[in-house]
Design a protein around this motif. Structure first.
Motif, short mmCIF file in Angstrom:
data_model
loop_
_atom_site.label_atom_id
_atom_site.label_comp_id
_atom_site.label_asym_id
_atom_site.label_seq_id
_atom_site.Cartn_x
_atom_site.Cartn_y
_atom_site.Cartn_z
N VAL A 144 0.84 -1.20 0.00
CA VAL A 144 0.00 0.00 0.00
C VAL A 144 0.88 1.25 0.00
O VAL A 144 0.57 2.24 -0.69
N ARG A 148 0.89 4.37 -2.51
CA ARG A 148 0.78 5.76 -2.06
C ARG A 148 1.90 6.61 -2.68
O ARG A 148 1.68 7.73 -3.15
N ALA A 171 -5.63 -0.88 1.38
CA ALA A 171 -5.47 0.45 0.79
C ALA A 171 -6.61 1.38 1.21
O ALA A 171 -6.38 2.55 1.57
N VAL A 176 -6.11 5.13 0.56
CA VAL A 176 -5.66 5.09 -0.83
C VAL A 176 -6.78 4.49 -1.66
O VAL A 176 -7.14 3.31 -1.51
#
Length: 284
Positions: A144, A148, A171, A176
């Motif tokens: 993740v 990002r 996420a 995200v």
């Protein structure tokens, strides 16, 4: 020609030894043809069937080149390979500007990642990054973070649905939220239900219509057959893999009248190779 079709089933369980055993069992059983989803282990299965002159009809490709280059294979649709080629064009049409590719540590996924990269170049959508997301992943936090850092507005998965779902959930929990995309053979309604909220609004690329696309006569016939068989209440049977397999059986039925004598694996293979024009099977 009035012959009843006996169906035998073998699950490779994504295990190399089991996949080889399944192929050898088909040879031992003198199978007339093989259909279904061979998965990522098709390079182990197809040569065994081809050597025995057993045609593979309508098997949806996971992305291995042998799935469409072997003279024993007769795809009805493009499978995952064509789905992944279409995704960059769809993202471009949706106004996305940074596409990220996540793929599994298997050869078919690497091939599909190359398909996405080629298509993205033609579609003129920039690639924000790529990463290998292993099938055994349990801690998704570092992945993740890579997402990002890349800051994509869209992500395509070439992973098993369990791994894709794990990353999507992690996420979303960390804020995200790009537009996720997958191929319809991996994520259908059953998998989306298991993954939950992160699948809402995601893009699913498919090489055959959904079972909900009832404007197609073939889909209406498929659903009628599934209902008659008592299988219409099981969502896994209604996925595009099920539609492809169902269509393959009707392809054999349509081709059989051209065969002189008994319908065997060899006579069916010869008829398939002699067929120069595309078969219109149930409108597909």
């Amino acid at each position: 020609k009035g012959q009843q079709i006996q169906v035998k089933f073998c699950n490779t369980n994504s295990n190399a030894n089991t996949a080889v055993a399944c192929a050898r069992q088909a040879v031992s059983d003198r199978a007339t043809f093989v259909t279904g989803y061979l998965g990522v282990l098709s390079p182990l299965i197809i040569p065994i069937l081809a050597q025995a002159n057993i045609p593979i009809i309508g098997a949806r490709s996971a992305g291995n080149p042998i799935d469409w280059t072997s003279p024993a294979t007769f795809p009805i649709a493009g499978g995952a390979a064509s789905n992944y080629q279409g995704i960059p064009f769809a993202m471009k049409k949706l106004g996305k500007k940074r596409l990220f590719i996540s793929y599994q540590d298997v050869p078919s996924a690497a091939t599909n990642a190359k398909n996405v990269l080629r298509a993205a170049k033609i579609a003129k959508i920039p690639i924000a990054g790529t990463m290998v997301l292993p099938g055994a992943t349990t801690d998704f936090t570092p992945y993740v973070q890579r997402l990002r850092d890349a800051n994509p507005d869209s992500v395509t998965f070439i992973n098993s649905p369990g791994v894709s779902g794990g990353l999507m959930r992690a996420a979303e929990a960390l804020g995200v939220k790009p537009l996720w995309s997958h191929n319809s053979g991996s994520i259908g309604e059953p998998e989306a239900a298991q993954i939950g909220a992160p699948t809402e609004g995601m893009l699913i690329a498919s090489d055959l219509p959904s079972f909900r696309d009832v404007q197609y006569a073939g889909i209406r016939h498929f659903l009628a057959d599934m209902k008659a068989a008592g299988k219409d209440s099981e969502p896994v049977n209604l996925k595009v893999t099920g539609i492809a397999t169902w269509t393959a059986v009707y392809a054999v039925k349509k081709l059989s009248p051209n065969i002189k004598g008994a319908v065997t694996s060899s006579s069916l293979l010869a008829a398939l190779r002699a067929q120069k024009k595309p078969l219109n099977v149930e409108g597909f």
